[in-house]
Design an enzyme around this catalytic site. Structure first.
Site, PDB file in Angstrom:
ATOM      1  N   CYS A   2       0.845  -1.182   0.000  1.00  0.00           N
ATOM      2  CA  CYS A   2       0.000   0.000   0.000  1.00  0.00           C
ATOM      3  C   CYS A   2       0.885   1.237   0.000  1.00  0.00           C
ATOM      4  O   CYS A   2       2.112   1.156   0.079  1.00  0.00           O
ATOM      5  CB  CYS A   2      -0.904   0.012   1.232  1.00  0.00           C
ATOM      6  SG  CYS A   2      -1.929  -1.467   1.392  1.00  0.00           S
ATOM      7  N   ILE A  54      -4.367  -7.654  -0.665  1.00  0.00           N
ATOM      8  CA  ILE A  54      -3.648  -8.925  -0.579  1.00  0.00           C
ATOM      9  C   ILE A  54      -4.366  -9.892   0.365  1.00  0.00           C
ATOM     10  O   ILE A  54      -4.602 -11.043   0.029  1.00  0.00           O
ATOM     11  CB  ILE A  54      -2.200  -8.711  -0.088  1.00  0.00           C
ATOM     12  CG1 ILE A  54      -1.447  -7.737  -1.014  1.00  0.00           C
ATOM     13  CG2 ILE A  54      -1.469 -10.044   0.021  1.00  0.00           C
ATOM     14  CD1 ILE A  54      -1.204  -8.255  -2.410  1.00  0.00           C
TER      15      ILE A  54
END
Length: 647
Positions: A2, A54
């Site tokens: 991120c 994820i």
């Protein structure tokens, strides 16, 4: 993976008026998180987040809070032991709403405060807003896998996963840090806590930052120790194999497709081997190659792929100067001169077409003394220890000065570096071995005004401080310690992070699990390097896992034929950014650059590293400083409507 960004006005002024700025900062990081974005505005703080999904695809939205909204987090990375932490925290009464690793950070901070970082096993950079104490808490993982930058503008602290997020904040001074320039020219990367900008700092690996009304403080919470407290176990290779296997296993948790980089070398091949033992389906592997045989490892990668019956993918790389280098310059944020960024970008791009997460073999050389320079350093120190200090510098220094410089000859005929290094102190010698542009050449290259402004600063001083801070009993462990503090986080891991994030790929490094690092550091040096044989304990731990040819072949490294490319495909860029007075930075003496180019173009001297470093610096300067008024490190303007979803 991120991207995170934030604003904290320590004077207590409310942040909503800067919501559009926060959105602009955050959206410079869209490549790090193309799947989702989120914002928090709470009094003096603003947190921004871009997500690459994820784990817990549905429930992992950020910013994320505790039960009553008094603690908020934005997080980049993975906490691999979050299931165990979640059970422990639930037993203490904390209530979880998601199954994401992000939420365990919030509750761990509630339970243990800043010491929560000691409990995390993984790679991370995160920001926690403690509403009750009006305190911002930033932290970075032990080895520096995930980046975090910060700066102050007046009373406001700003931070982000990349420098470009900070540059989107109005009023940030872009003055260069000349010491960082010197460091870059020597090493082709910039050691923390410096950045290329005088007013932007890296939060060093294994450190956290606390910011409140009364000030900002930075603290170290972990360090790698080479001072073994007890003899190794009777079967240390077996114990190492267990730790390695576990480090790989816990990195296989993913709700999206997962694979591995495979160069065909020892480290990446071992990771693929351990993955094959755990996964029920073939490992997805990605490899790149070059038409130049001396740089092409594809045959070795194919052999390993065949051994484990992987789902293997390959790509042949050719120089694409305009598209690749401009893209890399933008993603790296500051000058970065490791040319292996090019193949790292290509293998990341190839892997991303098949998976969202890839495991790599990074860290094996630092842990187990795999670099050739370690052997040279040990040999130099052996000679240094045999000669009294009163004689070393006058005798070897004189001989080294008279010995002809012959870098155009085969390696066996080059004795100048060895002789000169024996005359130096251990840290000066290791710095010289690590230097891509040597100190005397840097001084020639820099203008007189720049040398005067540096006021005697020597980049070698960075290594001197670390050499004395190391607790290892010998020169090898001290060299490894220096690498763990400089080359590993700011070159190797920065390279992998930016290249992979450029294509929205998460990369995990099991050989840099801190349990692996701590165990390897506790082992005596002779189990890692003995004479010319390196990585001894690692090879013993994985014996039988890999083909014998993989175990015994010479190390190639992840290199590219940059020297040849500079004379051919990249020559127009050299003329535009190294030789042209309109784009060349005034820090550099044009006569020296022209001389280096003539030597390299004619084949008289190999000036690859010097020219590549200057090319990268000038392309960076043109992109981030000279044309700052038009691009501001942002790809596009942000509409006020885009921030309507902020809390």
């Amino acid at each position: 993976m991120c991207g995170i960004a934030g604003i904290f006005d320590r004077s207590g002024e409310s942040a909503p008026r800067r919501a559009d700025i926060l959105a602009r900062m955050t959206r410079t990081l869209v490549h790090r998180g193309p799947d989702d974005e989120g914002y928090l505005i709470d009094g003096p703080v603003g947190l921004g987040f871009r997500r690459l999904s994820i784990i817990d695809l549905a429930g992992g939205h950020q910013p994320l809070s505790n039960e009553d909204g008094s603690v908020w987090v934005v997080f980049n990375g993975e906490i691999y032991n979050y299931p165990d932490l979640t059970h422990e925290l639930e037993a203490k009464g904390h209530v979880f709403r998601t199954r994401s690793d992000t939420e365990c950070i919030v509750h761990a901070y509630e339970e243990w405060g800043p010491e929560c970082v000691q409990r995390f096993r993984g790679m991370f950079a995160f920001a926690v807003w403690d509403q009750r104490q009006q305190r911002l808490f930033l932290a970075r993982d032990r080895l520096g896998k995930k980046p975090l930058y910060y700066a102050t503008v007046g009373d406001t602290l700003i931070f982000g996963s990349e420098i470009k997020a900070l540059l989107a904040y109005p009023g940030l001074d872009r003055s260069l840090d000349l010491q960082a320039v010197s460091d870059f020219l020597s090493l082709l990367f910039i050691p923390a806590p410096k950045s290329i900008f005088q007013h932007v700092r890296k939060l060093p690996a294994a450190h956290y930052l606390v910011a409140g009304r009364r000030g900002v403080s930075v603290h170290r919470y972990w360090d790698v120790s080479f001072a073994a407290t007890e003899p190794p176990l009777s079967r240390p290779a077996e114990r190492l194999a267990e730790i390695l296997h576990e480090a790989v296993r816990i990195r296989l948790r993913s709700d999206v497709p997962l694979g591995a980089f495979l160069s065909g070398g020892l480290d990446s091949s071992a990771v693929v081997g351990f993955m094959s033992r755990e996964l029920k389906t073939p490992v997805v592997t990605s490899s790149i190659g070059f038409s130049e045989a001396a740089f092409n490892e594809l045959p070795y990668a194919r052999e390993v792929a065949g051994r484990f019956q992987t789902n293997h993918h390959e790509h042949m790389v050719a120089p694409d100067a305009l598209e690749v280098l401009e893209r890399l310059v933008w993603h790296y944020d500051e000058p970065f001169g490791d040319s292996s960024a090019v193949p790292t970008y290509y293998v990341s791009k190839l892997a991303r077409t098949h998976v969202t997460v890839a495991l790599s073999g990074d860290g094996g050389d630092e842990n187990f003394a795999g670099y050739r320079r370690y052997r040279f350093d040990v040999r130099e120190n052996a000679v240094r220890n045999m000669v009294p200090a009163s004689l070393r510098r006058p005798v070897f220094g004189l001989v080294g000065a008279l010995y002809p410089k012959a870098d155009y000859l085969p390696q066996i005929f080059r004795g100048k570096a060895f002789i000169s290094n024996v005359a130096r102190t251990p840290w000066e010698a290791y710095f010289y071995s690590m230097s891509c542009i040597h100190e005397e050449d840097v001084l020639q290259l820099l203008s007189g005004d720049t040398r005067a402004a540096l006021d005697g600063y020597r980049s070698a001083n960075v290594f001197e401080e670390l050499y004395h801070a190391a607790d290892g009993p010998d020169s090898l462990s001290r060299a490894q310690y220096i690498d763990f503090k400089t080359y590993l986080p700011e070159d190797i891991l920065a390279k992998v992070d930016r290249a992979s994030m450029a294509v929205s790929l998460e990369v995990r490094c099991p050989l840099l699990d801190h349990h692996v690092v701590e165990y390897a550091a506790s082992l005596p040096s002779h189990l890692k390097l003995h004479g010319t044989r390196s990585k001894l304990i690692f090879k013993e731990a994985i014996r039988g896992l890999l083909p014998e040819s993989t175990m015994t072949r010479s190390k190639m490294g992840f290199a590219v034929p940059i020297g040849a490319w500079l004379r051919t495909d990249l020559q127009p860029l050299v003329r535009d950014y190294v030789l042209d007075s309109g784009t060349r930075h005034p820090l550099f003496e044009p006569v020296v650059l022209q001389k280096w180019w003539r030597e390299h173009a004619s084949g008289l001297r190999d000036r690859t590293t010097e020219l590549w470093g200057i090319l990268m610096f000038n392309m960076w300067y043109d992109r981030f400083v000279r044309t700052a008024e038009t691009n501001m490190a942002c790809e596009s303007a942000v509409s006020p409507d885009a921030v309507g979803g902020m809390r």
